[in-house]
Design a protein around this motif. Structure first.
Motif, PDB file in Angstrom:
ATOM      1  N   TRP A   1      -6.799  12.788   1.251  1.00  0.00           N
ATOM      2  CA  TRP A   1      -7.429  12.695  -0.066  1.00  0.00           C
ATOM      3  C   TRP A   1      -6.374  12.698  -1.153  1.00  0.00           C
ATOM      4  N   VAL A   2      -5.342  13.527  -0.983  1.00  0.00           N
ATOM      5  CA  VAL A   2      -4.268  13.581  -1.984  1.00  0.00           C
ATOM      6  C   VAL A   2      -3.586  12.225  -2.103  1.00  0.00           C
ATOM      7  N   THR A   3      -3.231  11.652  -0.952  1.00  0.00           N
ATOM      8  CA  THR A   3      -2.559  10.355  -1.033  1.00  0.00           C
ATOM      9  C   THR A   3      -3.498   9.278  -1.562  1.00  0.00           C
ATOM     10  N   PHE A   4      -4.786   9.388  -1.223  1.00  0.00           N
ATOM     11  CA  PHE A   4      -5.737   8.376  -1.683  1.00  0.00           C
ATOM     12  C   PHE A   4      -5.837   8.380  -3.204  1.00  0.00           C
ATOM     13  N   LYS A   5      -5.787   9.573  -3.798  1.00  0.00           N
ATOM     14  CA  LYS A   5      -5.853   9.642  -5.250  1.00  0.00           C
ATOM     15  C   LYS A   5      -4.619   8.975  -5.868  1.00  0.00           C
ATOM     16  N   HIS A   6      -3.485   9.111  -5.178  1.00  0.00           N
ATOM     17  CA  HIS A   6      -2.264   8.511  -5.715  1.00  0.00           C
ATOM     18  C   HIS A   6      -2.312   6.989  -5.712  1.00  0.00           C
ATOM     19  N   LEU A   7      -3.157   6.445  -4.839  1.00  0.00           N
ATOM     20  CA  LEU A   7      -3.246   4.987  -4.726  1.00  0.00           C
ATOM     21  C   LEU A   7      -3.651   4.348  -6.044  1.00  0.00           C
ATOM     22  N   PHE A   8      -4.417   5.058  -6.857  1.00  0.00           N
ATOM     23  CA  PHE A   8      -4.956   4.457  -8.074  1.00  0.00           C
ATOM     24  C   PHE A   8      -4.218   4.913  -9.326  1.00  0.00           C
ATOM     25  N   LYS A   9      -3.160   5.689  -9.138  1.00  0.00           N
ATOM     26  CA  LYS A   9      -2.421   6.139 -10.315  1.00  0.00           C
ATOM     27  C   LYS A   9      -1.562   5.017 -10.866  1.00  0.00           C
ATOM     28  N   LYS A  10      -1.219   5.156 -12.145  1.00  0.00           N
ATOM     29  CA  LYS A  10      -0.291   4.204 -12.738  1.00  0.00           C
ATOM     30  C   LYS A  10       1.090   4.467 -12.148  1.00  0.00           C
ATOM     31  N   THR A  11       1.775   3.397 -11.786  1.00  0.00           N
ATOM     32  CA  THR A  11       3.061   3.592 -11.105  1.00  0.00           C
ATOM     33  C   THR A  11       4.092   4.163 -12.074  1.00  0.00           C
ATOM     34  N   VAL A  12       4.994   4.963 -11.531  1.00  0.00           N
ATOM     35  CA  VAL A  12       6.041   5.533 -12.374  1.00  0.00           C
ATOM     36  C   VAL A  12       7.236   4.604 -12.476  1.00  0.00           C
ATOM     37  N   THR A  13       7.371   3.703 -11.524  1.00  0.00           N
ATOM     38  CA  THR A  13       8.499   2.777 -11.564  1.00  0.00           C
ATOM     39  C   THR A  13       8.188   1.608 -12.474  1.00  0.00           C
ATOM     40  N   LEU A  14       9.239   1.028 -13.047  1.00  0.00           N
ATOM     41  CA  LEU A  14       9.085  -0.137 -13.910  1.00  0.00           C
ATOM     42  C   LEU A  14       9.731  -1.332 -13.227  1.00  0.00           C
ATOM     43  N   ARG A  15       9.341  -2.531 -13.659  1.00  0.00           N
ATOM     44  CA  ARG A  15      10.018  -3.719 -13.128  1.00  0.00           C
ATOM     45  C   ARG A  15      11.288  -3.882 -13.935  1.00  0.00           C
ATOM     46  N   TYR A  16      12.336  -3.167 -13.592  1.00  0.00           N
ATOM     47  CA  TYR A  16      13.434  -2.858 -14.506  1.00  0.00           C
ATOM     48  C   TYR A  16      14.018  -4.003 -15.330  1.00  0.00           C
ATOM     49  N   PRO A  17      14.578  -5.040 -14.736  1.00  0.00           N
ATOM     50  CA  PRO A  17      15.242  -5.962 -15.684  1.00  0.00           C
ATOM     51  C   PRO A  17      14.233  -6.614 -16.636  1.00  0.00           C
ATOM     52  N   ASP A  18      12.984  -6.723 -16.228  1.00  0.00           N
ATOM     53  CA  ASP A  18      11.971  -7.316 -17.094  1.00  0.00           C
ATOM     54  C   ASP A  18      11.430  -6.305 -18.097  1.00  0.00           C
ATOM     55  N   VAL A  19      11.155  -5.117 -17.617  1.00  0.00           N
ATOM     56  CA  VAL A  19      10.606  -4.070 -18.472  1.00  0.00           C
ATOM     57  C   VAL A  19      11.633  -2.950 -18.518  1.00  0.00           C
ATOM     58  N   LYS A  20      11.964  -2.519 -19.735  1.00  0.00           N
ATOM     59  CA  LYS A  20      12.953  -1.437 -19.820  1.00  0.00           C
ATOM     60  C   LYS A  20      12.305  -0.179 -20.349  1.00  0.00           C
ATOM     61  N   ARG A  21      12.780   0.928 -19.818  1.00  0.00           N
ATOM     62  CA  ARG A  21      12.219   2.204 -20.232  1.00  0.00           C
ATOM     63  C   ARG A  21      12.638   2.505 -21.669  1.00  0.00           C
TER      64      ARG A  21
ATOM     65  N   LEU B   1       0.834  -1.208   0.000  1.00  0.00           N
ATOM     66  CA  LEU B   1       0.000   0.000   0.000  1.00  0.00           C
ATOM     67  C   LEU B   1       0.860   1.246   0.000  1.00  0.00           C
ATOM     68  N   LEU B   2       1.907   1.246   0.829  1.00  0.00           N
ATOM     69  CA  LEU B   2       2.792   2.413   0.872  1.00  0.00           C
ATOM     70  C   LEU B   2       3.383   2.663  -0.496  1.00  0.00           C
ATOM     71  N   ALA B   3       3.795   1.568  -1.157  1.00  0.00           N
ATOM     72  CA  ALA B   3       4.377   1.709  -2.482  1.00  0.00           C
ATOM     73  C   ALA B   3       3.383   2.361  -3.433  1.00  0.00           C
ATOM     74  N   HIS B   4       2.133   1.894  -3.394  1.00  0.00           N
ATOM     75  CA  HIS B   4       1.157   2.451  -4.338  1.00  0.00           C
ATOM     76  C   HIS B   4       0.752   3.866  -3.964  1.00  0.00           C
ATOM     77  N   PHE B   5       0.810   4.187  -2.663  1.00  0.00           N
ATOM     78  CA  PHE B   5       0.574   5.578  -2.266  1.00  0.00           C
ATOM     79  C   PHE B   5       1.662   6.481  -2.841  1.00  0.00           C
ATOM     80  N   GLN B   6       2.845   5.907  -2.990  1.00  0.00           N
ATOM     81  CA  GLN B   6       3.968   6.691  -3.519  1.00  0.00           C
ATOM     82  C   GLN B   6       4.184   6.426  -4.999  1.00  0.00           C
ATOM     83  N   VAL B   7       3.158   5.873  -5.668  1.00  0.00           N
ATOM     84  CA  VAL B   7       3.190   5.596  -7.101  1.00  0.00           C
ATOM     85  C   VAL B   7       4.363   4.673  -7.456  1.00  0.00           C
TER      86      VAL B   7
END
Lengths: 327, 145
Positions: B16-36, A33-39
């Motif tokens: 509320w701000v953090t809650f909205k971030h919960l559903f955003k697409k992540t900015v990090t990638l699963r690096y060795p599997d997925v490359k930018r 959850l923390l990870a997803h809160f921090q995108v």
């Protein structure tokens, strides 16, 4: 007689196993959850979506070298993790997690022990956890540990006062100290104490977060000032015991809040145990959510907030409850 | 008093701000599997081009070495049987290189380019000196085009 003992032992075993599993997966849930809160994505490597991560972590901690630094007081140093670990698990003995069920022709209460001083027992046992923390800080022969331990003791002792007082409103309304009776008195949603004691609920929640040393109040282990606080010098299973104790306390706080304010296992349609766990997880989610949102208090702010705002508010709550009851 | 109220209302706002971030697409990638995806003008590991006949384009003029701010290019010229100049030795020390791309700009024959390769860690310092064989693209790659 024998069957009663056996049933109690089975209940203890089930609760212990479930609690340990919950703690393990609470660490996973928190990281995720923390990870997803921090995108971020969080644990993804071990098992699908990192689901086996807690097991890997546990194994790693088991195989780690158990370091005892020189200059520590060995007896107390070893005793401290046990002292913070055991009380955390003892609290769950009085929490009702479901209604009566009928198995093999006999009715079984889904609570390990329903005794008439449940709340007092919880407060008595929960405050024992402070000893573990203080002794760990003192015996570690490390200034960071000592500072963490001292902070923690001061924080927990001062927030325990408001915590105890915030519950009194509920006790006055339910006229019982037994948690089973308190749950039974919240039979409809309008009787939930969160609606009849909103101020008490808020004070309880804040104090519970402070008691479990969670984020807006995590001064005892303030990473950037105190390395890791009272458990800086601990490693391997001793560290794991502190960790388990901490997460067990988090579950305890959620369970007590559920029982006292959200009507425990009561709820329509779904089975009572499911309702209990749903409410429990709402609180756990709230804990993690708050951790992802709020920055840490400064130490003087913490003390002023505890004694200067929460304590008078808790007293006011009792006063108002008393007046309304007499009215 | 108002100060306290502001502080209290700031908490649900922040939640509320953090809650909205919960559903955003992540900015990090699963690096060795997925490359930018690297940008088009990304400057990574060098490569030397061949011409349409598969011969090295580089004429060993030394302009890239001259343009190089970190002085990481070393070359020794030689002439072939038809009197054409080519590089007998062409080495780039990738540890010294700052990937500025000046060599690419300086090259009069368009022989050296900076590619998109960025994963070339090695276990020894010596291995970072890339020779001509390492840098030249495979023989037929350009011919096909």
């Amino acid at each position: 007689m024998l069957t009663v003992v056996i049933i109690a032992l089975i209940k203890v075993a089930v609760v212990l196993v479930v609690l340990l599993l919950m703690i393990a997966y609470l660490t996973w849930l928190e990281r995720k959850l923390l990870a997803h809160f921090q995108v971020r994505l969080g644990p993804m490597r071990v098992g699908p979506h990192g689901l086996l991560q807690p097991i890997a972590d546990g194994l790693k901690l088991l195989f780690k070298e158990d370091v005892t630094p020189s200059g520590v007081n060995k007896v107390i140093y070893t005793l401290a993790p046990i002292l913070s670990f055991v009380p955390a698990f003892m609290v769950f003995a009085v929490i009702p997690f479901g209604d009566k069920i009928f198995l093999f022709g006999r009715s079984i209460d889904l609570v390990i022990s329903d005794f008439n001083m449940g709340i007092l027992y919880i407060f008595a046992v929960a405050s024992l956890g402070v000893y573990g923390i203080v002794l760990a800080g003192w015996s570690s022969n490390n200034k960071y540990s000592l500072l963490g331990g001292l902070r923690s003791s001061a924080q927990m002792v001062s927030y325990e006062v408001s915590l105890g007082l915030s519950v009194i409103g509920v006790l006055m309304l339910s006229e019982s100290l037994s948690l089973v009776d308190i749950v039974r008195s919240q039979d409809t949603i309008f009787n939930w104490y969160i609606f009849r004691q909103p101020l008490g609920f808020i004070i309880f929640l804040i104090c519970a977060i402070a008691e479990t040393n969670r984020l807006p109040f995590d001064l005892p282990e303030a990473d950037n000032e105190l390395v890791a606080g009272y458990y800086t010098e601990y490693s391997s299973m001793k560290f794991a015991m502190f960790y388990l104790g901490e997460y067990a306390n988090m579950i305890n706080a959620s369970a007590i809040a559920t029982t006292l304010f959200l009507g425990g296992w009561q709820g329509p349609w779904l089975p009572p145990v499911v309702w209990f766990f749903l409410k429990l997880f709402t609180f756990l989610f709230l804990f993690i959510w708050l951790r992802a949102t709020l920055p840490r208090f400064r130490y003087d702010q913490l003390m002023r907030f505890g004694w200067g705002i929460l304590l008078p508010l808790a007293l006011l709550n009792i006063f108002i409850t008393g007046i309304v009851m007499v009215w | 008093m108002f100060r306290y109220l502001n502080t209290i209302f700031a908490i649900p706002k922040g939640l509320w701000v953090t809650f909205k971030h919960l559903f955003k697409k992540t900015v990090t990638l699963r690096y060795p599997d997925v490359k930018r995806e690297t940008p088009e003008r990304y400057r990574g590991l060098h490569y030397l081009l061949r011409d349409e006949n598969g011969k090295e384009k580089c004429v060993c003029c030394g302009l890239c070495a001259l343009a190089c701010p970190s002085g990481c290019i070393y070359m020794e010229p030689e002439e072939n049987e038809r009197g054409e100049r080519y590089a007998k030795v062409y080495e780039i020390n990738e540890l010294r290189c700052i990937f500025c791309g000046f060599c690419e700009e300086a090259c009069p024959v368009g022989a050296i380019f900076l590619g998109k390769e960025y994963e070339f860690s090695k276990d020894k310092r010596e291995k970072f000196i890339y020779t001509k064989e390492d840098l030249l693209v495979p023989f037929l790659q350009n011919v096909k085009k």
